[in-house]
Design a protein around this motif. Structure first.
Motif, PDB file in Angstrom:
ATOM      1  N   VAL A  23      44.203  42.577  44.894  1.00 27.80           N
ATOM      2  CA  VAL A  23      43.419  43.631  44.246  1.00 27.80           C
ATOM      3  C   VAL A  23      42.124  43.852  45.043  1.00 27.80           C
ATOM      4  O   VAL A  23      41.522  42.886  45.530  1.00 27.80           O
ATOM      5  N   ALA A  24      41.711  45.134  45.184  1.00 31.42           N
ATOM      6  CA  ALA A  24      40.477  45.440  45.939  1.00 31.42           C
ATOM      7  C   ALA A  24      39.281  44.719  45.322  1.00 31.42           C
ATOM      8  O   ALA A  24      39.115  44.742  44.097  1.00 31.42           O
ATOM      9  N   THR A  25      38.469  44.100  46.155  1.00 32.56           N
ATOM     10  CA  THR A  25      37.328  43.331  45.631  1.00 32.56           C
ATOM     11  C   THR A  25      35.988  43.832  46.174  1.00 32.56           C
ATOM     12  O   THR A  25      34.967  43.222  45.925  1.00 32.56           O
ATOM     13  N   TYR A  26      35.998  44.952  46.911  1.00 30.80           N
ATOM     14  CA  TYR A  26      34.745  45.349  47.561  1.00 30.80           C
ATOM     15  C   TYR A  26      33.696  45.822  46.558  1.00 30.80           C
ATOM     16  O   TYR A  26      32.511  45.868  46.876  1.00 30.80           O
ATOM     17  N   ILE A  27      34.147  46.185  45.335  1.00 35.35           N
ATOM     18  CA  ILE A  27      33.161  46.364  44.254  1.00 35.35           C
ATOM     19  C   ILE A  27      33.656  45.582  43.037  1.00 35.35           C
ATOM     20  O   ILE A  27      34.870  45.542  42.771  1.00 35.35           O
TER      21      ILE A  27
END
Ligand code: GLN
Length: 305
Positions: A23-27
């Motif tokens: 899962v995207a974690t950049y935000i």
């Protein structure tokens, strides 16, 4: 075609798939999303909606919004003006890469990488009185859903982590390809990414790309068919960043992905389809989503190729 049975089969197969995506974690707001979510909604021109799983739950559309931004820009600006400032070639680079831009004098490779969508945002700001409102109104109109909106915490959170998009804007401004203040363009771009829609709403909105520019029920024309042909071509060649070739090879449809885990694809003249599964492969595209779409075009025996 028995789409109901085909979707049931895909649903069964999905449960047996090992998902190695992340899962995207950049935000932080995107990192919180339940990795187990899965929704699929197929919308056929002749026979309506077929669906399963979390198809009616809204998620962050992220880069899928780039298709709506380009479409709105093509409604109000002449193609020769627009495509002077953004090209239509596949990038072969990650969606947020800075490297090519330096070599290519601040002209982004295409409207579906971040740099290209930032130029489109700049064009929309110059052309519209109230860009955010008019962008939302446009999506609400094509999706026939007046409650579509942004997620304010995704918007705020992304604003704090937008250094790379700010860098892209600064580089392009140094080449004279951004006219409005950088903060304003960044704010509008992040707003577009923060829109939330469900699989069903995305499939409905994308029907204009399958139905020659017209909404399905009312046949109201949003964009002429020659311009829709161009948008579908860009989705085919550039909709999946440096995985556009692989998506074409495996699925064989024009489409667009986002780091929220959504993918919408179009079979012109036949259907639109949206899948949502948050874990992403290393190229930033939904791993299970790509699998489900590959199975759809394989089991139906239909793709544009
Ligand atoms: N908001 C994300 C960004 O600008 C969108 C990227 C994506 O969905 N690929 O980095």
């Amino acid at each position: 075609m028995n789409y109901k049975e085909i979707l049931e089969q895909i649903q069964t197969e999905i449960h047996t798939q090992v998902n190695t995506g992340k899962v995207a974690t950049y935000i932080p707001e995107l990192a919180k999303i339940d990795a187990e979510k899965f929704g699929m909604n197929l919308y056929c021109i002749n026979s309506g909606h077929y669906q399963f799983g979390d198809y009616s739950e809204r998620f962050s559309i992220q880069s899928i919004s780039k298709v709506f931004g380009l479409t709105l820009a093509m409604c109000i600006v002449e193609d020769n003006e627009l495509f002077k400032r953004v090209d239509v070639e596949p990038s072969g680079d990650p969606f947020n890469s800075l490297v090519q831009l330096e070599y290519e004098n601040g002209i982004p490779r295409n409207p579906f990488i971040n740099a290209g969508a930032l130029v489109v945002s700049d064009i929309l700001i110059s052309a519209l009185d109230k860009p955010k409102q008019e962008f939302l109104d446009f999506i609400r109109e094509i999706a026939d859903e007046p409650t579509i909106d942004i997620n304010p915490s995704v918007f705020e959170s992304e604003k704090k982590f937008s250094h790379r998009n700010a860098a892209l804007l600064n580089l392009m401004k140094s080449f004279g390809n951004i006219n409005n203040p950088i903060e304003e363009v960044l704010d509008f771009y992040i707003f577009q990414c923060a829109v939330e829609m469900s699989c069903k709403e995305l499939s409905t909105a994308f029907m204009i790309y399958a139905n020659q520019g017209k909404k399905l029920i009312t046949e109201k024309e949003i964009l002429p068919s020659n311009k829709i042909k161009r948008i579908n071509a860009i989705m085919q060649t550039c909709g999946f960043y440096d995985e556009a070739g692989e998506f074409t090879f495996r699925v064989g449809l024009p489409g667009k992905s986002g780091v929220g885990g959504g993918i919408t694809a179009v079979h012109p003249g036949q259907y639109t389809v949206t899948v949502w599964s948050p874990p992403l492969n290393p190229k930033g595209n939904s791993e299970l989503g790509m699998y489900a779409l590959e199975r759809l075009t394989t089991l139906t025996g239909l793709s544009i190729f």
